[in-house]
Scaffold this motif. Structure first.
Motif, PDB file in Angstrom:
ATOM      1  N   GLU A 276      -1.451   2.071   5.627  1.00 22.43           N
ATOM      2  CA  GLU A 276      -1.412   3.667   4.297  1.00 22.43           C
ATOM      3  C   GLU A 276      -0.212   4.646   5.096  1.00 22.43           C
ATOM      4  O   GLU A 276      -0.434   4.932   6.423  1.00 22.43           O
ATOM      5  CB  GLU A 276      -2.537   4.869   4.924  1.00 22.43           C
ATOM      6  N   SER A 277       1.078   4.850   4.014  1.00 24.65           N
ATOM      7  CA  SER A 277       1.948   5.093   4.408  1.00 24.65           C
ATOM      8  C   SER A 277       2.978   4.942   5.070  1.00 24.65           C
ATOM      9  O   SER A 277       3.904   5.643   6.124  1.00 24.65           O
ATOM     10  CB  SER A 277       1.967   6.533   5.080  1.00 24.65           C
ATOM     11  N   ARG A 315       2.664   7.419  -4.402  1.00 21.68           N
ATOM     12  CA  ARG A 315       1.243   7.514  -4.311  1.00 21.68           C
ATOM     13  C   ARG A 315       0.347   6.118  -4.216  1.00 21.68           C
ATOM     14  O   ARG A 315       0.102   4.887  -4.674  1.00 21.68           O
ATOM     15  CB  ARG A 315       0.641   8.240  -5.288  1.00 21.68           C
ATOM     16  N   SER A 316      -0.723   6.709  -2.806  1.00 22.13           N
ATOM     17  CA  SER A 316      -1.981   5.349  -2.535  1.00 22.13           C
ATOM     18  C   SER A 316      -2.295   4.581  -4.144  1.00 22.13           C
ATOM     19  O   SER A 316      -2.400   3.566  -4.192  1.00 22.13           O
ATOM     20  CB  SER A 316      -2.923   6.026  -2.089  1.00 22.13           C
ATOM     21  N   TYR A 428      -8.428  -1.730   4.580  1.00 19.56           N
ATOM     22  CA  TYR A 428      -6.857  -0.336   4.203  1.00 19.56           C
ATOM     23  C   TYR A 428      -7.417   0.388   5.429  1.00 19.56           C
ATOM     24  O   TYR A 428      -8.535   0.903   5.147  1.00 19.56           O
ATOM     25  CB  TYR A 428      -7.379  -0.209   2.865  1.00 19.56           C
ATOM     26  N   HIS A 433      -3.312   8.570   7.460  1.00 16.34           N
ATOM     27  CA  HIS A 433      -2.486   9.539   6.613  1.00 16.34           C
ATOM     28  C   HIS A 433      -2.630  11.315   6.637  1.00 16.34           C
ATOM     29  O   HIS A 433      -2.756  11.547   8.001  1.00 16.34           O
ATOM     30  CB  HIS A 433      -4.278   9.401   5.824  1.00 16.34           C
ATOM     31  N   ASP A 487       1.178   0.797   1.388  1.00 19.66           N
ATOM     32  CA  ASP A 487       0.520   1.235  -0.089  1.00 19.66           C
ATOM     33  C   ASP A 487       2.037   2.270  -0.490  1.00 19.66           C
ATOM     34  O   ASP A 487       1.443   1.725  -1.856  1.00 19.66           O
ATOM     35  CB  ASP A 487      -0.503   2.482  -0.421  1.00 19.66           C
TER      36      ASP A 487
END
Length: 616
Positions: A276-277, A315-316, A428, A433, A487
């Motif tokens: 994530e990110s 974005r995701s 994931y 986040h 992502d």
């Protein structure tokens, strides 16, 4: 009649002043960026943005204007009560979205638009993102602003309403005329083209232009134009755009080198870790900060590292659709997975493995229903889905978004060691986040948003390192390919904007017992390319696709999409098509001999993508 016209004009000015107030609050909230604007840009944001503020004020004034006309037929007291309640309701709604706009800007880098709707409809996501203190502060701010402007309305502007007697017949047509005349400020003037973002775009400083925008106008515009609009993307005829990208089909027939080696003839397990990110900005071997991801830094030297790998969006949902459905992010519609009726026509990466007899699994610490992720999984045949609801409550609530990485990875590894081989598994994580509330971990000091983001990434990196170390000691390692990517990126640590290539560069790393080489692949590639590349590496034949090419093949380029434009990078040239500034901004290669042909190809690709989306 003078009193009626005075009340009408004062009401319009009331809302104009309200939006000017929120512009000031926005500039104060983003004080670090505001201080870099310069004197002329600061006042330019008010001057140039006034057209959009006045347009939104005129939208809101139209209904009271019509109500004043109706007071010729309806009791005046009833009309005034309706106007007061209408004003209060709009204040509550506008203030809510104004506060939301400010809080999202630092993370998204653009003003409020329709992309926020999926978040507003996901209660669990809101709870995960917003802490009790944040909600309390927002509630207090909402109350103070609404009450303050209601007081202002009653004491200053609405006094004119209270003095209005029943509107006479001769006055009604005049008020109707002035109400109809609101179309002029609504459209932004008497020009042929209506008001749009470029109408208030005035500076080379992107933040200055964003500060000029009216957040409610932006959101309203996004709602009214939420369908994909090809007007900015229609560069050629549909037939020309298709022909200009036909060579991609031929690229799918290439036979690049194979780097995945099967041990003892066994099939290859694949573990795809989607972080994530994560961005290149925090990974040292990819040019990022030196001390944030020590585990990932070390792993970068143990396999195939892709140095120029891009997310197709920010974005995701865009990352998920690009990786698992090989469908790039979209400009207006965000991503195809927000449209379930179109998703059934896609080819999914997990489905390739299902057809080859693989066991499929998906491990996620959050809510698997967010952004229709579960639809992709179900349609591609994934039955073993582990999410936050599969963990004890005390673990599933340790972080706002769900299960911390330190609990997610052990569960995933334990299940993998028990499942029948071969398998294809997606892991994931959620710990990196927002709001970056990692449990009992503090490697990066500081309390700024950037520091908190980097600390959450450091935590996620440490959990990933432990997982890979344990996997190496497992019998699974020798026949397993581990793919690590992200992502999307984060605007933190800055400064970066949605135009910058750094905003889309993410890690892509292949390691595992079946990878018997170590090198850096400098080919330019993007998330949708994973499918064609991985399938070819495993000895299978990928379905022809205009949107997915082999990362080890002869062509190297990448695209990335944003609501305000799109970017393209290749070896010879790179540029961003800025819709707001109405110009093509080159990163490099403006004088390249291949510039024109590559620009034609890029425009054709983006046009074909959005035409394809509309036709599904």
């Amino acid at each position: 009649m003078k009193r009626v016209l005075s009340a009408f004009i004062k009401y319009l000015l009331f809302w104009f002043c309200y939006f000017v107030f929120f512009k000031i609050v926005f500039l104060l909230y983003n004080f670090d960026k505001t201080t870099q604007m310069g004197f002329s840009d600061f006042f330019g944001a008010f001057l140039h943005g006034s057209r959009m503020d006045l347009s939104m004020a005129a939208y809101i004034t139209a209904i009271p204007g019509l109500l004043l006309v109706l007071s010729s037929f309806i009791n005046n007291r009833i009309i005034l009560i309706i106007i007061r309640w209408y004003t209060a309701l709009i204040l509550v709604i506008a203030t809510f979205f104004g506060l939301l706009d400010m809080s999202l800007y630092s993370a998204w880098g653009n003003r409020l638009d329709a992309q926020v709707i999926p978040y507003l409809t996901d209660f669990e996501g809101i709870k995960a993102t917003v802490s009790i203190w944040m909600a309390l502060v927002a509630l207090i701010a909402e109350i103070l602003i609404v009450v303050g402007f209601l007081f202002l309305f009653r004491k200053i502007f609405s006094v004119s309403f209270s003095k209005i007697s029943v509107i006479s017949w001769p006055t009604a047509p005049i008020i109707l005329f002035f109400t109809a005349a609101l179309i002029i400020p609504i459209r932004g003037g008497l020009n042929t083209s209506p008001l749009n973002f470029s109408s208030v775009y005035f500076s080379e400083n992107l933040y200055s232009n964003h500060a000029a925008y009216n957040y409610l106008w932006s959101f309203n515009h996004a709602l009214l134009h939420k369908k994909v609009d090809n007007s900015n993307l229609h560069y050629f005829s549909d037939e020309e755009s298709r022909k200009n990208i036909e060579t991609i089909y031929n690229l799918n027939q290439e036979q690049p080198p194979v780097y995945i080696k099967r041990r003892d003839g066994d099939t290859v397990n694949v573990i795809f870790i989607m972080l994530e990110s994560f961005s290149d900005k925090v990974i040292k071997p990819l040019g990022g900060l030196p001390d944030v991801t020590p585990c990932l830094n070390k792993l970068c030297g143990e396999g195939i590292l892709f140095s120029s790998f891009y997310a197709t969006g920010n974005r995701s949902d865009k990352g998920i659709s690009s990786f698992l459905a090989s469908y790039p992010a979209l400009i207006k519609a965000s991503s195809i997975i927000l449209y379930p009726e179109k998703m059934k026509k896609l080819s999914y990466l997990p489905d390739y493995f299902r057809k080859k007899g693989y066991n499929l699994s998906f491990f996620y610490g959050g809510d698997v229903n967010f952004f229709n992720t579960s639809i992709i999984l179900i349609q591609s045949g994934v039955k073993n889905i582990v999410s936050r609801t599969d963990f004890p409550l005390q673990i599933a609530t340790r972080q706002k978004w769900g299960v911390p990485d330190e609990n997610l990875y052990p569960r995933a590894l334990d299940d993998m060691e028990k499942m029948k081989q071969p398998f294809f598994s997606v892991v994931y994580n959620i710990s990196s986040h927002e709001p970056f509330d990692v449990p009992d971990f503090k490697r990066i000091k500081g309390s700024s948003a950037s520091d908190m983001y980097c600390n959450s990434v450091a935590y996620a990196d440490s959990c990933l390192g432990i997982f890979v170390d344990k996997l190496k000691k497992s019998p699974l390692w020798k026949n397993t390919l581990v793919i690590i990517s992200s992502d999307h990126t984060s605007l933190k640590p800055g400064p970066t904007t949605y135009k910058d290539t750094a905003t889309y560069k993410i890690p892509m790393l292949w390691i595992g017992g079946v990878v018997d080489t170590s090198f850096v692949c400098n080919k330019l590639s993007m998330q949708t390319d994973l499918s064609s590349t991985l399938i070819q590496q495993l000895g299978w034949t990928p379905e022809p696709s205009y949107f997915s090419k082999n990362m080890f093949g002869s062509k190297d380029y990448a695209f990335f999409m944003h609501n305000e434009g799109w970017g393209f990078v290749s070896r010879e040239t790179g540029f961003f098509m800025d819709f707001q500034a109405h110009k093509q901004e080159f990163y490099y290669g403006e004088n390249s001999p291949k510039r024109d042909s590559l620009v034609t190809f890029a425009k054709s690709f983006v046009q074909y993508l959005h035409s394809d989306f509309q036709s599904k």
